[in-house]
Enzyme design. Structure first.
Site, PDB file in Angstrom:
ATOM      1  N   GLY A   1      50.457  35.884  29.675  1.00 35.84           N
ATOM      2  CA  GLY A   1      51.398  35.063  30.418  1.00 35.84           C
ATOM      3  C   GLY A   1      50.912  33.645  30.593  1.00 35.84           C
ATOM      4  CB  ALA A   2      49.655  31.544  32.438  1.00 39.96           C
TER       5      ALA A   2
ATOM      6  CD  GLU B   1      42.023  32.594  34.865  1.00 40.87           C
ATOM      7  OE1 GLU B   1      41.080  33.385  35.008  1.00 40.87           O
ATOM      8  OE2 GLU B   1      43.080  32.886  34.279  1.00 40.87           O
TER       9      GLU B   1
ATOM     10  CD  GLU C   1      47.366  32.224  35.212  1.00 42.47           C
ATOM     11  OE1 GLU C   1      46.146  32.012  35.166  1.00 42.47           O
ATOM     12  OE2 GLU C   1      47.873  33.333  34.983  1.00 42.47           O
TER      13      GLU C   1
ATOM     14  CG  HIS D   1      42.999  32.954  38.389  1.00 34.03           C
ATOM     15  ND1 HIS D   1      42.101  33.912  38.803  1.00 34.03           N
ATOM     16  CD2 HIS D   1      43.887  33.602  37.589  1.00 34.03           C
ATOM     17  CE1 HIS D   1      42.414  35.075  38.282  1.00 34.03           C
ATOM     18  NE2 HIS D   1      43.508  34.924  37.538  1.00 34.03           N
TER      19      HIS D   1
ATOM     20  CD  GLU E   1      42.903  38.045  36.099  1.00 37.72           C
ATOM     21  OE1 GLU E   1      43.965  37.885  36.734  1.00 37.72           O
ATOM     22  OE2 GLU E   1      42.454  37.182  35.322  1.00 37.72           O
TER      23      GLU E   1
END
Length: 878
Positions: A267-268, A270, A304, A307, A326
């Site tokens: 998804g992404a 950080e 993100e 994070h 996570e």
């Protein structure tokens, strides 16, 4: 063929790194055919290491080594050893400088790990072990260094050059090239390294922190997408402010950047100061994104951004501690969504996701603890257990400590371990120190796999007006953990009288295999409301009567448990109907069940968002988890019967609600507007379930036509209804949709997914033909997830077709994907891992496909590990 003796990595074999890297200077000379990477490392022996090995082993894969220089002396081949996975420098001193030059080919990197190209732009993905595909390095999270990165590239083709930290220098060079130098002042592990180079547009804004600092905000996107960044930018600012107010965490650099790329496995990511996102979680405007897309964009951006502290400033010592960053950050982004939308609906959706993905994982051959004990391929542990169950473990600590003390523990954790790579143990110790609570038994949530089950019985003594709850806990054994100890389980509960009035509420601490709790001065036998707010990730069994569930459904003061009572009642009803279905009895939906739905529609209009959840039946996937042997056809047919019967009996009321909430006003992203759209589209879905939907098909067609160019939420809802209806207009609307949006890849992903999820019999043949569609690209993860993933993971009735054709299709796709992108292939194979849950014929067919995958000569570790575990093949040490 996969080597089932592949050597695992074990948690109990962890050793501190023998060498440390203090500073890293990277220079990238980006080219079309090849990229040259020069790394200059300041290295020293680790003073706390007990190893006396004078050799330095660096990780590296898919690299062409050009040169190695140690303390200004170029090394000969006799002074180092090179394998496909490492470079070992022999007889190094205690402190030294090392320069390594490598040659890589990003344009050939279809695995999308390391440095690769997406739509002609360079970008990176280094978590978990992608940095070793860029240069030789100590690729482990407990080696933290300060990075300086210089990027050199053709200015015309790559005018934007980005990396972590702050930009300190830009230069114009000869031959049309230019350079940019970035310095990250914070130490980080190499998995947080990022680089982007390309021809991109930029949306700019700024944020003023709580201390008054001005932070530049930039979102970089491919040309033509700049008008889809406004929502993402507002989400960034919302997340930054929320983290300051909720957890006291302020951003620490002068600039915060996001780059949205089309080709991305996850998804992404950080990366410090330079987050790289899948375009799916950045780009949005009413014409192209649904309400759910808008919520997901905010959630992923919050994740993100959060994070930055829970993952970057404090990172994990080793990959076994992955949930430290996570699980904690999932908890934080879920809290953000709850605070900024509807807390109850957020909790409902979080629990639906957990039960759909993590509970089956815990019950199958791929079960593992939140903190795993071993792995062959670390990419396989980016799982729902590590993420979602890990978040629930954090939430339980908040429940046990209370909000204020939990915040105190979080503050202590951030203050004490800032700039370090630590373990889950350090986090739990912070909570213990802040609260004075002994969490020794609670730690079992991190080390034991499986979903605990609570079996609850009760007794009421009318003479003494005493009510007793008896709770037994158990957890199924696994091959790795045949004996389980009792967990510390927080159970929020309440007692209601026969009128629905709440008598009391409490937090029960379940610590023993069997416990009793007594409640005094209870005037009549109460109805227990158990596990309120889903206070622990467990399964709970209590012999609720239908009347009790109906009362809780109507009157429980805990809104989550109101929804839960409805789900329990519906599951119980459907399972009973499945028994009738198997006995060839006529199916009859009880009138009181229909009356409950009518009551909800008539009395809950003030909370349309929650009402929509109340009116939504449990999914086929969730229903399958309630059966010892999954009966695919029975689940599908009976659930369809319930939907149709509700629609037949309530169609006038449903259409009235649809009309009252349907308007053609301009799209707004407000809770009120989202709630209205969700409710009216759910009503339309019910109405189109009728055996003869002709009466309401004009409404669906009109909504589709009106919304097609201006409102993707309403467009997709109408299209979904029509795609699941066997009617001539089905192909017409699919064609119209494609023609309108064929140049927008993310919208076409929706088009693929909708057809792959369709319940009509021709779905598999349609999916096969769509693999050849010019808009489909098997090298693009989003396309794979949309078509192959939607079919295999979400379409139970068509994937599990009795002749096994769906299984063969998925296995063929996995084999092809594995040669291109093993991470994505591994994600696709998991539906086959649950083969033991099905009838003997399907078991045989699914197992045959798993074995055929395992026999493939070039199978990756990613796929091989999952398939071996699914087949219960032991992976042992060499």
């Amino acid at each position: 063929m996969y080597n089932t003796n592949a050597k695992p990595v074990y948690l109990n074999e962890y050793k501190v790194p023998p060498y440390l890297i203090d500073t890293v200077h990277l220079e990238f000379a980006l080219g079309e055919d090849a990229t040259f990477v020069t790394s200059k490392l300041a290295i020293r022996a680790n003073p706390v290491s007990l190893e006396s090995n004078p050799h330095l082993r660096l990780d590296g894969e898919m690299l062409e080594l050009v040169s190695v220089v140690l303390n200004d002396q170029k090394l000969t081949q006799e002074q180092y050893q090179k394998t496909d996975e490492s470079l070992t420098i022999l007889n190094v001193p205690k402190t030294f400088n090392l320069e390594i030059k490598t040659r890589i080919k990003p344009h050939e990197n279809t695995a999308l790990s390391g440095l690769y190209q997406s739509s002609g732009n360079f970008c990176t993905q280094c978590e978990a072990q992608g940095f070793r595909r860029i240069t030789y390095y100590l690729d482990r999270p407990d080696v933290m260094a300060k990075f300086t990165t210089k990027i050199i590239a053709d200015k015309k083709r790559y005018p934007i050059l980005l990396s972590n930290g702050n930009l300190i220098n830009s230069e114009e060079l000869s031959n049309g090239q230019h350079s940019a130098t970035w310095v990250d002042p914070f130490k980080k592990p190499c998995y947080l390294f990022a680089l982007v180079a390309g021809d991109l547009e930029c949306a700019e804004d700024h944020f003023i922190t709580s201390s008054g600092r001005r932070v530049a905000l930039r979102i970089y996107v491919e040309h033509g997408n700049l008008d889809k960044c406004a929502h993402a930018m507002q989400a960034v600012k919302k997340a930054m402010r929320w983290d300051e107010e909720k957890f006291g965490r302020e951003y620490d650099l002068d600039i915060y950047m996001i780059v949205a790329v089309s080709d991305f496995n996850m998804g992404a990511m950080e990366n410090k100061g330079l987050n790289i996102f899948n375009t799916q979680y950045i780009l949005a405007k009413p014409e192209t994104a649904t309400d759910i897309d808008y919520v997901h964009i905010e959630s992923v951006i919050a994740h993100e951004y959060c994070h930055n502290w829970s993952g970057n400033r404090i990172t994990c010592r080793d990959w076994f501690q992955l949930s430290l960053k996570e699980g904690l950050t999932i908890f934080r982004d879920q809290s953000f969504t709850a605070d900024t939308t509807s807390p109850t609906v957020t909790r409902i959706n979080d629990v639906i996701d957990l039960r759909a993905s993590q509970f089956p994982e815990d019950a199958g051959p791929l079960a593992h603890p939140v903190r795993p004990e071993s792995y062959v391929e670390i990419n396989n542990f980016y799982t729902s257990t590590v993420y979602n169950k890990g978040a629930e473990v954090i939430r339980m600590q908040q429940t046990l400590l209370g909000d204020d003390v939990f915040r105190k523990g979080m503050d202590l954790y951030f203050e004490r371990y800032d700039g370090q790579a630590v373990t889950i143990e350090e986090f739990v110790k912070s909570m213990e120190e802040a609260s004075g609570m002994d969490l020794k038994q609670f730690r079992l949530w991190y080390s034991q796999a499986g979903t605990p089950q609570l079996d609850v019985t009760d007794h009421y003594d009318a003479n003494e007006k005493k009510y007793t709850l008896k709770i037994k806990q158990s957890c199924s054994p696994t091959p790795q953990q045949p004996e389980k100890k009792s967990f510390h389980i927080p159970v929020k509960m309440g007692l209601l009288d026969e009128s629905g009035k709440e008598l009391m509420h409490d937090l029960l601490h379940i610590k023993d295999a069997e416990q009793e709790f007594q409640f005094n001065n209870i005037a009549s036998k109460p109805i227990p409301s158990l596990l309120r707010g889903f206070s622990a990730p467990v399964k709970i069994n209590y012999p609720y009567s239908d009347d009790a569930l109906q009362l809780l459904f109507k009157h429980d003061t805990d809104l989550f448990n109101r929804w839960e009572a409805g789900q329990r009642y519906t599951v119980k009803l459907i399972l009973n109907l499945i028994k009738d279905y198997r006995s060839n009895k006529t199916l009859v939906l009880p009138s009181d069940y229909i009356a409950i739905f009518k009551h909800l529609i008539e009395t809950m209009q003030e909370d349309k968002l929650l009402l929509s959840e109340m009116l939504t039946l449990p999914s086929e996937k969730y229903l399958s988890e309630q059966m010892t042997v999954v009966d695919i056809e029975a689940i599908h047919d009976v659930r369809e019967f319930v939907l149709k019967t509700l629609a037949e009996n309530l169609q006038t009321l449903l259409f009235d609600v649809y009309q009252k909430n349907h308007d053609n006003k301009s799209y707004e992203v407000t809770l009120e507007a989202v709630a209205k759209r969700q409710l009216k589209n759910l009503c339309l879905t019910y109405l189109m379930m009728l055996d003869n939907p002709e009466k309401y098909k004009p409404a669906a067609l009109a909504q589709f036509k009106t919304a097609l160019k201006i409102n993707m939420t309403d467009t997709m809802s109408a299209l979904r209804c029509l795609v699941n209806t066997d009617c001539p207009e089905r192909e017409e609307v699919l064609t119209q949709f494609y023609q309108q949006w064929q140049n927008d890849p993310l919208v076409i992903d929706k088009w693929f997914a909708l057809q792959a999820s369709a319940k009509l019999p021709d779905t598999l043949s349609r999916v096969k033909s769509l693999l050849q569609h010019p808009a489909f690209d098997i090298k693009n993860p989003n396309k794979v997830y949309a078509l192959i993933g939607a079919f295999g993971h979400r379409n139970l009735v068509r994937f599990h077709v009795a002749n096994g054709e769906g299984y063969q299709f998925l296995a063929d796709c996995v084999r092809k994907l594995d040669t291109l992108n093993p991470q994505v292939a591994a994600r696709m194979v998991t539906p086959l891992s649950q083969w033991q849950r099905y009838d003997s014929k399907r078991q045989h067919l699914m197992r045959d496909q798993l074995e055929s995958i395992l026999r493939t000569k070039t199978i990756s570790r990613d796929v091989g590990e999952l398939v071996s575990k699914s087949l219960l093949v032991n992976i042992t040490n060499n």
